[in-house]
Design a protein around this motif. Structure first.
Motif, PDB file in Angstrom:
ATOM      1  N   ILE A 118       0.851  -1.193   0.000  1.00 53.52           N
ATOM      2  CA  ILE A 118       0.000   0.000   0.000  1.00 53.52           C
ATOM      3  C   ILE A 118       0.884   1.240   0.000  1.00 53.52           C
ATOM      4  CG2 ILE A 118      -1.754   1.293   1.281  1.00 53.52           C
ATOM      5  CD1 ILE A 118      -2.809  -1.390   2.310  1.00 53.52           C
ATOM      6  N   ASP A 119       0.750   2.048  -1.035  1.00 54.58           N
ATOM      7  CA  ASP A 119       1.548   3.258  -1.252  1.00 54.58           C
ATOM      8  C   ASP A 119       0.698   4.458  -0.840  1.00 54.58           C
ATOM      9  OD1 ASP A 119       3.003   5.402  -2.224  1.00 54.58           O
ATOM     10  OD2 ASP A 119       3.270   4.579  -4.242  1.00 54.58           O
ATOM     11  N   GLY A 177      -0.190   3.522 -12.650  1.00 54.50           N
ATOM     12  CA  GLY A 177      -0.934   2.617 -11.784  1.00 54.50           C
ATOM     13  C   GLY A 177      -0.753   1.165 -12.159  1.00 54.50           C
ATOM     14  N   LEU A 178      -0.768   0.883 -13.463  1.00 49.92           N
ATOM     15  CA  LEU A 178      -0.557  -0.494 -13.912  1.00 49.92           C
ATOM     16  C   LEU A 178       0.855  -0.973 -13.583  1.00 49.92           C
ATOM     17  CD1 LEU A 178      -2.340  -0.343 -17.387  1.00 49.92           C
ATOM     18  CD2 LEU A 178      -3.127  -1.581 -15.361  1.00 49.92           C
ATOM     19  N   ALA A 179       1.835  -0.073 -13.688  1.00 46.87           N
ATOM     20  CA  ALA A 179       3.209  -0.453 -13.362  1.00 46.87           C
ATOM     21  C   ALA A 179       3.326  -0.861 -11.905  1.00 46.87           C
ATOM     22  CB  ALA A 179       4.152   0.704 -13.672  1.00 46.87           C
ATOM     23  N   GLN A 180       2.664  -0.139 -11.012  1.00 48.61           N
ATOM     24  CA  GLN A 180       2.711  -0.516  -9.598  1.00 48.61           C
ATOM     25  C   GLN A 180       1.892  -1.766  -9.326  1.00 48.61           C
ATOM     26  OE1 GLN A 180       1.908   2.863  -6.874  1.00 48.61           O
ATOM     27  NE2 GLN A 180       3.927   2.337  -6.124  1.00 48.61           N
ATOM     28  N   LEU A 181       0.792  -1.951 -10.034  1.00 48.07           N
ATOM     29  CA  LEU A 181       0.023  -3.187  -9.895  1.00 48.07           C
ATOM     30  C   LEU A 181       0.901  -4.381 -10.250  1.00 48.07           C
ATOM     31  CD1 LEU A 181      -2.888  -4.118  -9.224  1.00 48.07           C
ATOM     32  CD2 LEU A 181      -3.364  -4.024 -11.667  1.00 48.07           C
ATOM     33  N   ASP A 182       1.690  -4.252 -11.293  1.00 48.18           N
ATOM     34  CA  ASP A 182       2.644  -5.287 -11.695  1.00 48.18           C
ATOM     35  C   ASP A 182       3.661  -5.557 -10.590  1.00 48.18           C
ATOM     36  OD1 ASP A 182       3.954  -6.900 -13.976  1.00 48.18           O
ATOM     37  OD2 ASP A 182       5.574  -5.574 -13.346  1.00 48.18           O
ATOM     38  N   ASP A 183       3.947  -4.555  -9.777  1.00 48.49           N
ATOM     39  CA  ASP A 183       4.927  -4.638  -8.689  1.00 48.49           C
ATOM     40  C   ASP A 183       4.318  -5.162  -7.395  1.00 48.49           C
ATOM     41  OD1 ASP A 183       7.635  -3.996  -7.674  1.00 48.49           O
ATOM     42  OD2 ASP A 183       6.637  -2.445  -6.507  1.00 48.49           O
ATOM     43  N   GLY A 184       3.013  -5.430  -7.389  1.00 54.31           N
ATOM     44  CA  GLY A 184       2.360  -5.938  -6.185  1.00 54.31           C
ATOM     45  C   GLY A 184       1.780  -4.872  -5.286  1.00 54.31           C
ATOM     46  N   VAL A 185       1.743  -3.616  -5.757  1.00 52.56           N
ATOM     47  CA  VAL A 185       1.138  -2.531  -4.974  1.00 52.56           C
ATOM     48  C   VAL A 185      -0.342  -2.492  -5.338  1.00 52.56           C
ATOM     49  CG1 VAL A 185       1.211  -0.081  -4.390  1.00 52.56           C
ATOM     50  CG2 VAL A 185       3.310  -1.273  -5.042  1.00 52.56           C
ATOM     51  N   THR A 186      -1.177  -2.979  -4.443  1.00 52.40           N
ATOM     52  CA  THR A 186      -2.596  -3.126  -4.740  1.00 52.40           C
ATOM     53  C   THR A 186      -3.421  -1.913  -4.355  1.00 52.40           C
ATOM     54  OG1 THR A 186      -2.841  -4.306  -2.630  1.00 52.40           O
ATOM     55  CG2 THR A 186      -2.578  -5.645  -4.624  1.00 52.40           C
ATOM     56  N   THR A 187      -2.827  -0.975  -3.608  1.00 52.69           N
ATOM     57  CA  THR A 187      -3.533   0.242  -3.182  1.00 52.69           C
ATOM     58  C   THR A 187      -2.587   1.431  -3.277  1.00 52.69           C
ATOM     59  OG1 THR A 187      -4.892  -1.028  -1.610  1.00 52.69           O
ATOM     60  CG2 THR A 187      -4.816   1.362  -1.310  1.00 52.69           C
ATOM     61  N   VAL A 188      -3.118   2.577  -3.721  1.00 53.64           N
ATOM     62  CA  VAL A 188      -2.323   3.796  -3.816  1.00 53.64           C
ATOM     63  C   VAL A 188      -3.128   4.989  -3.339  1.00 53.64           C
ATOM     64  CG1 VAL A 188      -3.029   4.431  -6.173  1.00 53.64           C
ATOM     65  CG2 VAL A 188      -0.757   5.103  -5.335  1.00 53.64           C
ATOM     66  N   HIS A 189      -2.419   5.970  -2.755  1.00 50.61           N
ATOM     67  CA  HIS A 189      -2.969   7.318  -2.582  1.00 50.61           C
ATOM     68  C   HIS A 189      -2.339   8.168  -3.664  1.00 50.61           C
ATOM     69  CE1 HIS A 189      -2.874  11.336  -0.171  1.00 50.61           C
ATOM     70  NE2 HIS A 189      -3.861  11.334  -1.043  1.00 50.61           N
ATOM     71  N   ASP A 190      -3.130   8.531  -4.659  1.00 47.66           N
ATOM     72  CA  ASP A 190      -2.627   9.294  -5.792  1.00 47.66           C
ATOM     73  C   ASP A 190      -2.764  10.785  -5.503  1.00 47.66           C
ATOM     74  OD1 ASP A 190      -1.781  10.040  -8.372  1.00 47.66           O
ATOM     75  OD2 ASP A 190      -3.879  10.286  -8.961  1.00 47.66           O
ATOM     76  N   VAL A 191      -1.626  11.442  -5.308  1.00 43.53           N
ATOM     77  CA  VAL A 191      -1.574  12.881  -5.063  1.00 43.53           C
ATOM     78  C   VAL A 191      -1.306  13.542  -6.414  1.00 43.53           C
ATOM     79  CG1 VAL A 191      -0.452  14.723  -3.749  1.00 43.53           C
ATOM     80  CG2 VAL A 191      -0.718  12.445  -2.740  1.00 43.53           C
ATOM     81  N   GLU A 367       4.456   4.845  14.123  1.00 42.78           N
ATOM     82  CA  GLU A 367       4.987   4.124  12.972  1.00 42.78           C
ATOM     83  C   GLU A 367       4.494   4.773  11.694  1.00 42.78           C
ATOM     84  OE1 GLU A 367       5.693  -0.450  14.540  1.00 42.78           O
ATOM     85  OE2 GLU A 367       4.050  -0.036  13.129  1.00 42.78           O
ATOM     86  N   PRO A 368       5.336   4.798  10.654  1.00 43.39           N
ATOM     87  CA  PRO A 368       4.916   5.392   9.383  1.00 43.39           C
ATOM     88  C   PRO A 368       4.240   4.380   8.470  1.00 43.39           C
ATOM     89  CG  PRO A 368       7.204   4.753   9.211  1.00 43.39           C
ATOM     90  CD  PRO A 368       6.755   4.385  10.619  1.00 43.39           C
ATOM     91  N   SER A 369       3.635   4.898   7.433  1.00 44.06           N
ATOM     92  CA  SER A 369       3.388   4.119   6.232  1.00 44.06           C
ATOM     93  C   SER A 369       4.432   4.553   5.206  1.00 44.06           C
ATOM     94  CB  SER A 369       1.970   4.356   5.706  1.00 44.06           C
ATOM     95  OG  SER A 369       1.741   5.738   5.473  1.00 44.06           O
ATOM     96  N   LEU A 370       4.497   3.833   4.097  1.00 46.04           N
ATOM     97  CA  LEU A 370       5.531   4.096   3.102  1.00 46.04           C
ATOM     98  C   LEU A 370       4.941   4.722   1.841  1.00 46.04           C
ATOM     99  CD1 LEU A 370       7.701   0.850   3.323  1.00 46.04           C
ATOM    100  CD2 LEU A 370       7.904   2.970   4.655  1.00 46.04           C
ATOM    101  N   SER A 371       5.710   5.621   1.228  1.00 49.47           N
ATOM    102  CA  SER A 371       5.246   6.249   0.002  1.00 49.47           C
ATOM    103  C   SER A 371       6.390   6.388  -0.984  1.00 49.47           C
ATOM    104  CB  SER A 371       4.634   7.620   0.300  1.00 49.47           C
ATOM    105  OG  SER A 371       5.604   8.562   0.702  1.00 49.47           O
ATOM    106  N   THR A 372       6.041   6.327  -2.268  1.00 47.96           N
ATOM    107  CA  THR A 372       7.046   6.367  -3.326  1.00 47.96           C
ATOM    108  C   THR A 372       7.302   7.768  -3.838  1.00 47.96           C
ATOM    109  OG1 THR A 372       5.355   5.938  -4.995  1.00 47.96           O
ATOM    110  CG2 THR A 372       6.503   4.037  -4.076  1.00 47.96           C
ATOM    111  N   ASP A 373       6.315   8.650  -3.721  1.00 46.49           N
ATOM    112  CA  ASP A 373       6.440  10.065  -4.084  1.00 46.49           C
ATOM    113  C   ASP A 373       6.573  10.253  -5.586  1.00 46.49           C
ATOM    114  OD1 ASP A 373       6.624  12.801  -3.862  1.00 46.49           O
ATOM    115  OD2 ASP A 373       8.228  12.786  -2.396  1.00 46.49           O
ATOM    116  N   VAL A 374       7.768  10.528  -6.118  1.00 47.95           N
ATOM    117  CA  VAL A 374       7.882  10.967  -7.511  1.00 47.95           C
ATOM    118  C   VAL A 374       8.810  10.069  -8.327  1.00 47.95           C
ATOM    119  CG1 VAL A 374       7.331  13.362  -7.020  1.00 47.95           C
ATOM    120  CG2 VAL A 374       9.703  12.644  -6.871  1.00 47.95           C
ATOM    121  N   GLU A 375       8.301   9.557  -9.442  1.00 45.18           N
ATOM    122  CA  GLU A 375       9.117   8.746 -10.336  1.00 45.18           C
ATOM    123  C   GLU A 375       9.991   9.585 -11.252  1.00 45.18           C
ATOM    124  OE1 GLU A 375       7.583   4.762 -11.752  1.00 45.18           O
ATOM    125  OE2 GLU A 375       5.686   5.824 -11.411  1.00 45.18           O
TER     126      GLU A 375
END
Length: 534
Positions: A118-119, A177-191, A367-375
């Motif tokens: 979850i991102d 979104g599809l690229a992260q789905l391929d990576d196993g990230v099933t949930t995102v917060h899209d900013v 405790e944090p959650s994790l985020s990827t931020d900017v590609e």
């Protein structure tokens, strides 16, 4: 294929063969024996379980090493060999030797079965600009070096973002979104920060639905507009009312809404955004970080005296991103008021946001959650996020411990002094990447763990692969050894979205061409030369 839903209702287009459905040859290319043991191999096995995710459809994931991320379950939710029974979109049971009646079986022997990642903070609209800013800082620091120019603030927010068309928003959101789905990230917060007009907003939202994974749509500002006036058609924050009514009238869908409320936009704007968020009962998210004069604003929020009317304060409806460079007063209020904190470890370290605040969080029992931020700067791969989180914290603590000695025998390798932060473990960062993310997006009743009754957001990871075998430690293998090539199967709300290492219902060649065309249009409109060796 339309860019926007003409009738104003979100549509699921995965059944449309002229849109995302991959060519038959792509499906046939997914090699290897069928993972279904309950029926003979057939051509349609390359598409995964028939009708997965539909009401009444049952299948059991059989014989994998199961890590549920729910320690309240029997055996603390971990089994060397166990099964997961799914019916429709729900997890029905987890444990060894489940009796599943006539359910189809997915053979998970030699695999690890766990919740999807979850991102909690990802700017998906920037997908077309991937790696453009690989060396860049957040802001020009005046050094004159290649990290100062180009930089994120001037080039991404003030130059590229303002020229995006709705179709550019759509394809970047969808492809990312599809690229992260391929990576196993099933949930995102899209900013997305790309809401130049209602059409831009609708394009972003529609892409989130069309991607077919769970998402929180973060309705933030029109990037560039509040500094340059570049996009006068933006309706932020008032368009939140239309968006909520049009797209998010139901709570029983994969995508929900979060209100963006950036405090650096000025008191009138952020006050109104926060008021709207609370009026609509939405989570309110904001980037809280070292620059932009945010530290004193957080102190005012801690006192309940922020905003244009001096009556705005913190609450459990807040999700703060980064939290670098903040005062002890601000941190204590964040802790006391139940604010959630999303940390983007690699980006914060690379782009000079400030030191990722993991030690501060540990000292407060948070405790944090994790985020990827900017590609534009770094990968959105979640194995990278987990490893960098763990490595950064352990580097800091390990050096702290070494300095408690004098680097000479017998004190060159001292026992940690009382009060020294505990070293993060692989289980810790897996928790950050799964159930913490669900809690921070207020989705923990639906996802984040393989708990019976929750929706089936599941990944199956190949532990027989050359980079992992032999399997000796499940959480260790996931965090320390794996990458996206190990993500064999991805399931969202019971529906199989990736199977035998291939995304289903996706024509990647077509989508890639559309993304490349969008990139070319963005660079041209921004008057920025394309240079592959910048």
């Amino acid at each position: 294929m339309c860019i926007l839903c003409q009738n104003g209702n979100p549509q699921n287009h995965f059944g449309r063969r002229d849109f995302l459905k991959t060519a038959a040859a792509t499906g046939a290319a997914a090699g290897g024996a069928s993972l279904f043991a309950a029926r003979p191999a057939a051509a349609h096995d390359d598409d995964g379980p028939d009708d997965s995710g539909k009401p009444g459809r049952r299948y059991v994931i059989r014989g994998g090493s199961v890590m549920t991320m729910d320690p309240s379950m029997p055996n603390k939710g971990e089994w060397p060999t166990a099964d997961v029974l799914v019916e429709g979109k729900k997890i029905m049971a987890v444990g060894p030797n489940l009796h599943a009646g006539g359910a189809s079986e997915i053979d998970a022997r030699g695999k690890i079965v766990m919740p999807g990642f979850i991102d909690t903070h990802h700017h998906q609209f920037e997908t077309a600009l991937r790696s453009f800013l690989a060396n860049g800082l957040l802001i020009n620091d005046g050094s004159g070096g290649p990290s100062a120019d180009p930089n994120y603030f001037v080039y991404i927010l003030l130059t590229f973002a303002p020229v995006y068309r709705p179709e550019d928003v759509y394809i970047s959101e969808l492809f990312g979104g599809l690229a992260q789905l391929d990576d196993g990230v099933t949930t995102v917060h899209d900013v997305s920060q790309i809401h130049h007009s209602p059409d831009h907003s609708d394009a972003a939202i529609k892409a989130l639905f069309d991607t077919g994974r769970r998402a929180a749509f973060g309705y933030f500002e029109s990037a560039g507009n509040f500094f340059t006036g570049s996009n006068p058609d933006n309706k932020y924050p008032e368009d939140a009312f239309r968006i909520k009514k049009k797209w998010f009238s139901s709570s029983d869908q994969l995508v929900h809404m979060i209100m963006g409320g950036e405090v650096y936009l000025g008191e009138p704007t952020y006050t109104r955004a926060w008021e709207i968020g609370r009026q609509l009962d939405l989570q309110i998210a904001a980037h809280i970080l070292s620059p932009f004069g945010i530290r004193p604003i957080l102190d005012d929020l801690a006192d309940g005296t922020a905003g244009i009317n001096n009556n705005l304060g913190l609450g459990p409806d807040n999700l703060f991103i980064h939290m670098t460079g903040m005062s002890d007063k601000g941190w204590q209020a964040v802790k006391d008021k139940g604010v959630q904190v999303s940390v983007a470890f690699p980006i914060e370290m690379n782009m000079r946001h400030g030191k990722p605040p993991i030690i501060k969080m540990q000292s407060l029992g948070m405790e944090p959650s994790l985020s990827t931020d900017v590609e534009v700067t770094m990968t959105a791969d979640f194995f990278t996020q987990m490893r960098v989180c763990m490595n950064m914290q352990r580097e800091v603590v390990n050096q702290m411990v070494l300095e408690q000695g004098d680097f000479s025998p017998p004190n060159q390798y001292p026992t940690p002094a009382p009060g020294t932060p505990a070293l993060l473990t692989t289980r810790d960062v897996l928790r950050f990447a799964t159930i913490n993310g669900a809690k921070h997006l207020r989705l923990d009743k639906k996802t984040g763990s393989l708990t019976p009754g929750k929706e089936a957001d599941i990944i199956i990871l190949d532990a027989t692969a050359i980079n992992v075998a032999p399997l000796n430690n499940v959480p260790g293998a996931v965090v320390s050894l794996m990458d996206r090539t190990n993500v064999e199967t991805v399931i969202v709300a019971g529906k199989v979205r990736k199977w035998k290492g291939k995304l289903l219902d996706v024509d990647l060649d077509n989508l890639r061409r559309r993304l490349e065309n969008s990139r070319d249009a963005i660079f041209t409109a921004a008057n920025i030369p394309q240079n592959l060796f910048r």
